[in-house]
Design an enzyme around this catalytic site. Structure first.
Site, PDB file in Angstrom:
ATOM      1  N   SER A   9       0.856  -1.193   0.000  1.00  0.00           N
ATOM      2  CA  SER A   9       0.000   0.000   0.000  1.00  0.00           C
ATOM      3  C   SER A   9       0.891   1.242   0.000  1.00  0.00           C
ATOM      4  O   SER A   9       1.656   1.442  -0.943  1.00  0.00           O
ATOM      5  CB  SER A   9      -0.954  -0.028   1.203  1.00  0.00           C
ATOM      6  N   THR A  10       0.847   2.052   1.039  1.00  0.00           N
ATOM      7  CA  THR A  10       1.609   3.295   1.085  1.00  0.00           C
ATOM      8  C   THR A  10       3.105   3.010   0.922  1.00  0.00           C
ATOM      9  O   THR A  10       3.682   2.244   1.685  1.00  0.00           O
ATOM     10  CB  THR A  10       1.372   4.017   2.426  1.00  0.00           C
ATOM     11  N   HIS A  36      -2.717  -1.178  -3.175  1.00  0.00           N
ATOM     12  CA  HIS A  36      -3.854  -0.287  -2.963  1.00  0.00           C
ATOM     13  C   HIS A  36      -3.672   0.962  -3.818  1.00  0.00           C
ATOM     14  O   HIS A  36      -2.787   1.787  -3.551  1.00  0.00           O
ATOM     15  CB  HIS A  36      -3.962   0.116  -1.493  1.00  0.00           C
ATOM     16  N   MET A 129      -0.104   1.090   4.951  1.00  0.00           N
ATOM     17  CA  MET A 129      -0.891   1.475   6.113  1.00  0.00           C
ATOM     18  C   MET A 129      -1.989   0.455   6.370  1.00  0.00           C
ATOM     19  O   MET A 129      -2.532  -0.132   5.443  1.00  0.00           O
ATOM     20  CB  MET A 129      -1.505   2.860   5.867  1.00  0.00           C
ATOM     21  N   ASP A 132      -4.311  -4.850   6.206  1.00  0.00           N
ATOM     22  CA  ASP A 132      -4.732  -5.727   5.122  1.00  0.00           C
ATOM     23  C   ASP A 132      -3.616  -6.724   4.821  1.00  0.00           C
ATOM     24  O   ASP A 132      -2.461  -6.330   4.653  1.00  0.00           O
ATOM     25  CB  ASP A 132      -5.062  -4.898   3.873  1.00  0.00           C
TER      26      ASP A 132
END
Length: 203
Positions: A9-10, A36, A129, A132
């Protein structure tokens, strides 16, 4: 080992660039990635990653037959799952409800991979972040698969990998620079019929 599954993600696009760009050869199994990211951007990410290393990188399309040496990026706003049709493992894209507030969601991919492939999986969770991927990694470990996560110092956000490590589901916690060689080592051992467990961390 039948597949590599990756969640990020991030900070993930840069981490994925470093991992995929550091591969010395196309992986001997298909690689599936949930990053993401909204629609359009995932297509651009796939195109950028495709230029970096020996693997072929594509944005996944519904019904794609999975091929060794190819990295499939989940398209934004669609869950990426695995399904089997006439004995062939294929991509299945769905627009089901968000999981962990995300679509695509790492847990959705990981759980479907366990359902289709059991423990013949190498799961990797990179910077991001939230949490997940934690439940999906629990399923991977329960099925006998291997889990590797990025360490805190090299993560932009140690949420997702930290959640997996803290829960005790990571076989190895690695600096980003060690991820690609470790993946290749694990896949080579599996290809030679030797267990992946010696990468350590868990009994």
């Amino acid at each position: 080992m039948s597949a590599v599954i990756i969640g990020s993600s991030t900070g993930g696009p840069e981490a994925l660039s470093k991992v995929i760009g550091a591969l010395s050869a196309p992986p001997p199994v298909p690689v599936l990635v949930v990053q993401h990211m909204p629609p359009v951007f995932t297509r651009q990410l796939a195109a950028r990653l495709d230029r970096l290393g020996p693997a072929t990188v594509v944005e996944a399309a519904d019904g794609d037959a999975l091929q060794p040496g190819t990295v499939y990026i989940a398209p934004g706003d669609h869950h990426l799952e695995l399904s089997r049709s006439a004995g062939q493992l294929r991509v299945r894209l769905t627009d089901g409800p968000p999981v962990n507030f995300c679509r695509p969601a790492v847990d959705v991919l990981f759980r479907s991979a366990v359902r289709e492939l059991g423990g013949q999986l190498l799961a990797l969770v990179l910077t991001g972040m939230g949490a997940d991927g934690r439940t999906g990694c629990e399923d991977v470990v329960g099925a006998g698969g291997t889990v590797v996560v990025q360490d805190e110092p090299t993560s932009v956000v140690w949420g997702m990998p930290g959640a997996v490590a803290t829960a005790g589901f990571a076989h190895r916690v690695l600096p980003l620079g060690e991820v690609a060689p470790t993946l290749e080592s694990v896949l080579a051992r599996a290809g030679a019929g030797r267990p992946a467990a010696p990468i350590g961390g868990r009994p």
